[in-house]
Design an enzyme around this catalytic site. Structure first.
Site, PDB file in Angstrom:
ATOM      1  N   LYS A   1       2.935  14.456  11.089  1.00 41.77           N
ATOM      2  CA  LYS A   1       2.728  15.318   9.918  1.00 41.77           C
ATOM      3  C   LYS A   1       1.299  15.850   9.989  1.00 41.77           C
ATOM      4  O   LYS A   1       0.492  15.373  10.805  1.00 41.77           O
ATOM      5  CB  LYS A   1       2.990  14.557   8.619  1.00 41.77           C
ATOM      6  CG  LYS A   1       2.000  13.444   8.321  1.00 41.77           C
ATOM      7  CD  LYS A   1       2.279  12.907   6.929  1.00 41.77           C
ATOM      8  CE  LYS A   1       1.285  11.854   6.542  1.00 41.77           C
ATOM      9  NZ  LYS A   1       1.479  11.369   5.189  1.00 41.77           N
TER      10      LYS A   1
ATOM     11  N   ALA B   1      13.564  20.590   3.878  1.00 41.57           N
ATOM     12  CA  ALA B   1      14.350  20.435   5.106  1.00 41.57           C
ATOM     13  C   ALA B   1      13.427  20.662   6.295  1.00 41.57           C
ATOM     14  O   ALA B   1      12.442  21.385   6.196  1.00 41.57           O
ATOM     15  CB  ALA B   1      15.485  21.448   5.119  1.00 41.57           C
TER      16      ALA B   1
ATOM     17  N   PHE C   1       9.325  16.107  -1.849  1.00 44.17           N
ATOM     18  CA  PHE C   1      10.136  15.508  -0.781  1.00 44.17           C
ATOM     19  C   PHE C   1      11.539  16.083  -0.675  1.00 44.17           C
ATOM     20  O   PHE C   1      12.504  15.363  -0.422  1.00 44.17           O
ATOM     21  CB  PHE C   1      10.187  13.971  -0.942  1.00 44.17           C
ATOM     22  CG  PHE C   1       9.106  13.313  -0.137  1.00 44.17           C
ATOM     23  CD1 PHE C   1       7.797  13.294  -0.599  1.00 44.17           C
ATOM     24  CD2 PHE C   1       9.389  12.747   1.097  1.00 44.17           C
ATOM     25  CE1 PHE C   1       6.790  12.734   0.161  1.00 44.17           C
ATOM     26  CE2 PHE C   1       8.386  12.189   1.861  1.00 44.17           C
ATOM     27  CZ  PHE C   1       7.080  12.182   1.389  1.00 44.17           C
TER      28      PHE C   1
ATOM     29  N   CYS D   1       5.850   4.549   9.219  1.00 45.09           N
ATOM     30  CA  CYS D   1       6.408   3.839   8.054  1.00 45.09           C
ATOM     31  C   CYS D   1       7.888   4.082   7.796  1.00 45.09           C
ATOM     32  O   CYS D   1       8.679   3.137   7.806  1.00 45.09           O
ATOM     33  CB  CYS D   1       5.590   4.185   6.818  1.00 45.09           C
ATOM     34  SG  CYS D   1       3.922   3.516   6.915  1.00 45.09           S
TER      35      CYS D   1
ATOM     36  N   GLU E   1       0.837  -1.200   0.000  1.00 44.49           N
ATOM     37  CA  GLU E   1       0.000   0.000   0.000  1.00 44.49           C
ATOM     38  C   GLU E   1       0.875   1.254   0.000  1.00 44.49           C
ATOM     39  O   GLU E   1       1.833   1.331   0.756  1.00 44.49           O
ATOM     40  CB  GLU E   1      -0.918  -0.017   1.233  1.00 44.49           C
ATOM     41  CG  GLU E   1      -1.863   1.142   1.308  1.00 44.49           C
ATOM     42  CD  GLU E   1      -2.627   1.347  -0.003  1.00 44.49           C
ATOM     43  OE1 GLU E   1      -3.318   0.417  -0.437  1.00 44.49           O
ATOM     44  OE2 GLU E   1      -2.522   2.435  -0.601  1.00 44.49           O
ATOM     45  N   PHE E   2       0.502   2.220  -0.843  1.00 43.73           N
ATOM     46  CA  PHE E   2       1.303   3.444  -0.939  1.00 43.73           C
ATOM     47  C   PHE E   2       0.552   4.678  -0.435  1.00 43.73           C
ATOM     48  O   PHE E   2       1.008   5.789  -0.635  1.00 43.73           O
ATOM     49  CB  PHE E   2       1.749   3.666  -2.390  1.00 43.73           C
ATOM     50  CG  PHE E   2       2.666   2.583  -2.883  1.00 43.73           C
ATOM     51  CD1 PHE E   2       4.012   2.601  -2.559  1.00 43.73           C
ATOM     52  CD2 PHE E   2       2.175   1.524  -3.632  1.00 43.73           C
ATOM     53  CE1 PHE E   2       4.867   1.589  -2.992  1.00 43.73           C
ATOM     54  CE2 PHE E   2       3.018   0.506  -4.074  1.00 43.73           C
ATOM     55  CZ  PHE E   2       4.369   0.537  -3.751  1.00 43.73           C
ATOM     56  N   LEU E   3      -0.611   4.469   0.195  1.00 45.69           N
ATOM     57  CA  LEU E   3      -1.366   5.641   0.662  1.00 45.69           C
ATOM     58  C   LEU E   3      -0.574   6.416   1.703  1.00 45.69           C
ATOM     59  O   LEU E   3       0.279   5.851   2.396  1.00 45.69           O
ATOM     60  CB  LEU E   3      -2.730   5.235   1.209  1.00 45.69           C
ATOM     61  CG  LEU E   3      -2.830   4.320   2.441  1.00 45.69           C
ATOM     62  CD1 LEU E   3      -2.496   5.020   3.740  1.00 45.69           C
ATOM     63  CD2 LEU E   3      -4.219   3.726   2.526  1.00 45.69           C
TER      64      LEU E   3
ATOM     65  N   ASN F   1       9.853   3.745   0.136  1.00 43.02           N
ATOM     66  CA  ASN F   1       9.978   4.494   1.391  1.00 43.02           C
ATOM     67  C   ASN F   1      11.431   4.862   1.695  1.00 43.02           C
ATOM     68  O   ASN F   1      11.712   5.938   2.215  1.00 43.02           O
ATOM     69  CB  ASN F   1       9.365   3.700   2.548  1.00 43.02           C
ATOM     70  CG  ASN F   1       7.857   3.919   2.616  1.00 43.02           C
ATOM     71  OD1 ASN F   1       7.311   4.709   1.845  1.00 43.02           O
ATOM     72  ND2 ASN F   1       7.190   3.237   3.529  1.00 43.02           N
TER      73      ASN F   1
HETATM   74  P1  NAD Z   1      -2.443  -0.128  12.538  1.00 37.07           P
HETATM   75  O1  NAD Z   1      -1.666  -0.433  13.755  1.00 37.07           O
HETATM   76  O2  NAD Z   1      -3.155   1.174  12.425  1.00 37.07           O
HETATM   77  O3  NAD Z   1      -3.533  -1.275  12.289  1.00 37.07           O
HETATM   78  C1  NAD Z   1      -3.279  -2.639  12.402  1.00 37.07           C
HETATM   79  C2  NAD Z   1      -4.527  -3.303  12.972  1.00 37.07           C
HETATM   80  O4  NAD Z   1      -4.373  -4.726  12.884  1.00 37.07           O
HETATM   81  C3  NAD Z   1      -4.797  -3.010  14.442  1.00 37.07           C
HETATM   82  O5  NAD Z   1      -6.088  -2.464  14.574  1.00 37.07           O
HETATM   83  C4  NAD Z   1      -4.671  -4.374  15.131  1.00 37.07           C
HETATM   84  O6  NAD Z   1      -5.534  -4.501  16.237  1.00 37.07           O
HETATM   85  C5  NAD Z   1      -5.037  -5.302  14.014  1.00 37.07           C
HETATM   86  N1  NAD Z   1      -4.586  -6.698  14.160  1.00 37.07           N
HETATM   87  C6  NAD Z   1      -3.413  -7.173  14.626  1.00 37.07           C
HETATM   88  N2  NAD Z   1      -3.381  -8.512  14.546  1.00 37.07           N
HETATM   89  C7  NAD Z   1      -4.560  -8.904  14.013  1.00 37.07           C
HETATM   90  C8  NAD Z   1      -5.110 -10.163  13.657  1.00 37.07           C
HETATM   91  N3  NAD Z   1      -4.421 -11.305  13.808  1.00 37.07           N
HETATM   92  N4  NAD Z   1      -6.358 -10.201  13.137  1.00 37.07           N
HETATM   93  C9  NAD Z   1      -7.053  -9.063  12.946  1.00 37.07           C
HETATM   94  N5  NAD Z   1      -6.566  -7.835  13.251  1.00 37.07           N
HETATM   95  C10 NAD Z   1      -5.337  -7.752  13.768  1.00 37.07           C
HETATM   96  O7  NAD Z   1      -1.415  -0.301  11.321  1.00 37.07           O
HETATM   97  P2  NAD Z   1      -1.405   0.470   9.921  1.00 37.07           P
HETATM   98  O8  NAD Z   1      -0.787   1.816  10.083  1.00 37.07           O
HETATM   99  O9  NAD Z   1      -2.724   0.353   9.270  1.00 37.07           O
HETATM  100  O10 NAD Z   1      -0.348  -0.409   9.121  1.00 37.07           O
HETATM  101  C11 NAD Z   1      -0.671  -1.702   8.676  1.00 37.07           C
HETATM  102  C12 NAD Z   1       0.386  -2.132   7.683  1.00 37.07           C
HETATM  103  O11 NAD Z   1       0.348  -1.284   6.519  1.00 37.07           O
HETATM  104  C13 NAD Z   1       1.814  -2.022   8.204  1.00 37.07           C
HETATM  105  O12 NAD Z   1       2.588  -3.065   7.672  1.00 37.07           O
HETATM  106  C14 NAD Z   1       2.289  -0.703   7.647  1.00 37.07           C
HETATM  107  O13 NAD Z   1       3.692  -0.656   7.499  1.00 37.07           O
HETATM  108  C15 NAD Z   1       1.606  -0.663   6.312  1.00 37.07           C
HETATM  109  N6  NAD Z   1       1.380   0.669   5.766  1.00 37.07           N
HETATM  110  C16 NAD Z   1       0.974   1.666   6.581  1.00 37.07           C
HETATM  111  C17 NAD Z   1       0.730   2.920   6.043  1.00 37.07           C
HETATM  112  C18 NAD Z   1       0.296   4.067   6.926  1.00 37.07           C
HETATM  113  O14 NAD Z   1       0.351   5.194   6.466  1.00 37.07           O
HETATM  114  N7  NAD Z   1      -0.133   3.817   8.145  1.00 37.07           N
HETATM  115  C19 NAD Z   1       0.901   3.151   4.661  1.00 37.07           C
HETATM  116  C20 NAD Z   1       1.290   2.095   3.865  1.00 37.07           C
HETATM  117  C21 NAD Z   1       1.523   0.850   4.418  1.00 37.07           C
END
Ligand code: NAD
Length: 457
Positions: free
Chosen positions: A331, A262, A259, A270, A154-156, A218
């Site tokens: 941010k 400074a 990006f 992330c 995911e790239f959001l 990233n």
């Molecule tokens: P987050 O912590 O907000 O959400 C993760 C959720 O997963 C939590 O609500 C947790 O309770 C739940 N969870 C954990 N184990 C579980 C299971 N076994 N079954 C069901 N639910 C479970 O995390 P996030 O920020 O959404 O990030 C998720 C992934 O996406 C990460 O790998 C992150 O690096 C990636 N990512 C994040 C972003 C961002 O901007 N946050 C952007 C791109 C990619």
């Protein structure tokens, strides 16, 4: 299509809501009962512009539901998205326990073909581990059901997540080159077809390359930030305006404007963890990623730059001094404070004896939660933080204002009021929101990042 999202956090909730908006029937699973309760009572557990409306609309239309029922979630979706957290382990590698637990849960309950999509950011080789974890559950149950694991990083961006998801620059999809992989590819093609009407946005590749692409993206972005921060620190020494330099180099199409800002360091969930995880992968394969070591080291130092500037101005002992901080989230447009630079500055100021008044447009509740953890062993420091009701309120009697997050609301303050409220008319601007010359004209002492220009007269 029937979709299950495992993990209803930033990525999972946005993915689920946006896929429901396109007409899919979405089941969002989470192990956190309180999160599911908030969603089921009509609330949203995170701040993300536009998300509440999309969730409400699709809940009303019966296209999205929220639950902790694992068996029902596995039964629901032909496509099972894994969007759980992948926090850094102690050695910097991505902790895959949540991803693998999700995979095992699918294996415990599935009966027919499923496409498993890794949407979490996971290191190269994770899809194979997901497949092995799931298969071992099927073997234990003596069930003969096939599946395919797809990598769809995911790239959001937090703060613009709904827009980013609905209008993606690219959709990266890594599929296996076997018959199950082909079946998965067909399903993913149908699912993402609405995004491809204007032009093709899908980049098909093998699974490992897709997993790697997310880290490469990233790491590249983090590298640009650390590069500019290091140059900004030199700019401060040699009397150069890094903002002028930014324009000067960004206009080269090979470099581009994005990006190159400074500031006082990158944070969030992330960049810090993904840079570390890529370094860890490299070490596992006997390679040292020298550039990324430097990117990380520069960023860690950069988070201290505001504290250092304040101490250069006021001295190392800040006892009796009081500071205002504008911006706590890592941010703008999010309440996320994971690895936020504000936390480093706060610790620095409080340990040096100062008191601090903080304000952020949306992350005040999150700040109270996070800072209580940061200072759990030092309640006397926690007590030196006051939470202001608005930006101007934070300035009362402060010896200086430090700006850590570039919220739009901070860009054009009433400077007369700022001057009136501050005890000393001094601004430390960690995001270079203002022009140094304009600040001097207004009568404010201004410290930006890399903006100590020497003017010849
Ligand atoms: P987050 O912590 O907000 O959400 C993760 C959720 O997963 C939590 O609500 C947790 O309770 C739940 N969870 C954990 N184990 C579980 C299971 N076994 N079954 C069901 N639910 C479970 O995390 P996030 O920020 O959404 O990030 C998720 C992934 O996406 C990460 O790998 C992150 O690096 C990636 N990512 C994040 C972003 C961002 O901007 N946050 C952007 C791109 C990619």
């Amino acid at each position: 299509m029937k979709i299950t999202i495992i993990g209803t956090g930033y990525v999972g909730l946005v993915t689920g809501a946006c896929l429901a908006e396109l007409g899919n029937n979405v089941f969002c699973l989470d192990v956190d009962q309180s999160k599911i309760d908030i969603l089921n009572s009509g609330g949203i557990p995170i701040h993300e512009p536009g998300l509440e409306e999309v969730v409400a609309r699709n809940r009303a239309a019966g296209r999205i539901k929220f639950s902790t029922d694992i068996a029902a979630s596995v039964a629901h979706g032909d496509i099972q998205f894994i969007a759980v957290g992948t926090p850094p382990d102690e050695d910097g590698s991505a902790d895959l326990q949540y991803v693998l637990a999700a995979a095992r849960n699918i294996g415990k309950h599935m009966t027919g073909f499923k496409v498993i999509v890794d949407k979490s950011t996971v290191p190269v080789g994770t899809a194979e581990r997901v497949a092995a974890a799931l298969q071992s559950e099927l073997t234990q149950r003596d069930v003969d059901a096939s599946f395919s694991v797809v990598s769809n990083p995911e790239f959001l961006k937090e703060g613009a997540a709904v827009d980013d998801f609905m209008r993606p620059d690219r959709i990266v999809l890594g599929c296996d080159a076997n018959s199950q992989g082909e079946m998965a590819k067909e399903k993913m093609k149908v699912l993402y077809a609405p995004f491809n009407r204007n032009h093709e946005r899908i980049y098909w590749m093998d699974v490992r390359s897709a997993e790697f692409t997310k880290y490469a993206a990233n790491a590249m972005l983090a590298t640009r930030i650390s590069f500019m921060n290091e140059l900004a620190n030199l700019a401060d020494r040699v009397g150069v305006d890094i903002e002028a330099v930014r324009h000067g180099i960004g206009s080269d199409p090979r470099i581009g404007h994005s990006f190159l800002y400074a500031g006082c360091g990158y944070g969030g969930s992330c960049f810090p963890k993904d840079v570390q995880a890529l370094e860890r992968t490299a070490q596992d394969y006997g390679q040292d990623l020298l550039i990324l070591h430097a990117v990380e080291a520069v960023n860690a130092k950069q988070k201290q730059v505001l504290g250092a500037k304040i101490k250069t101005r006021f001295g190392d002992d800040l006892t009796g001094k009081h500071f205002a901080i504008w911006g706590l989230a890592f941010k703008p447009n999010t309440d996320d404070m994971r690895a936020a630079s504000s936390r480093v500055l706060l610790a620095e100021l409080l340990h040096a004896g100062a008191t601090v008044a903080v304000y952020d447009p949306v992350s005040m509740a999150e700040a109270k939660r996070v800072l209580a953890l940061d200072f759990a062993d030092a309640p006397e420091l926690l007590a030196k933080i006051t939470y202001a009701s608005d930006a101007m309120d934070a300035l009362d009697n402060a010896d200086a204002l430090a700006i850590v997050t570039e919220w739009k609301a901070f860009r054009s303050p009433d400077f007369d009021q700022v001057k009136l409220k501050l005890k000393q008319a001094i601004i430390f601007d960690g995001r270079n929101l203002f022009e140094p010359a304009a600040m001097t004209e207004i009568g404010l002492e201004y410290h930006g990042i890399g903006r100590s220009v020497l003017t010849r007269v």
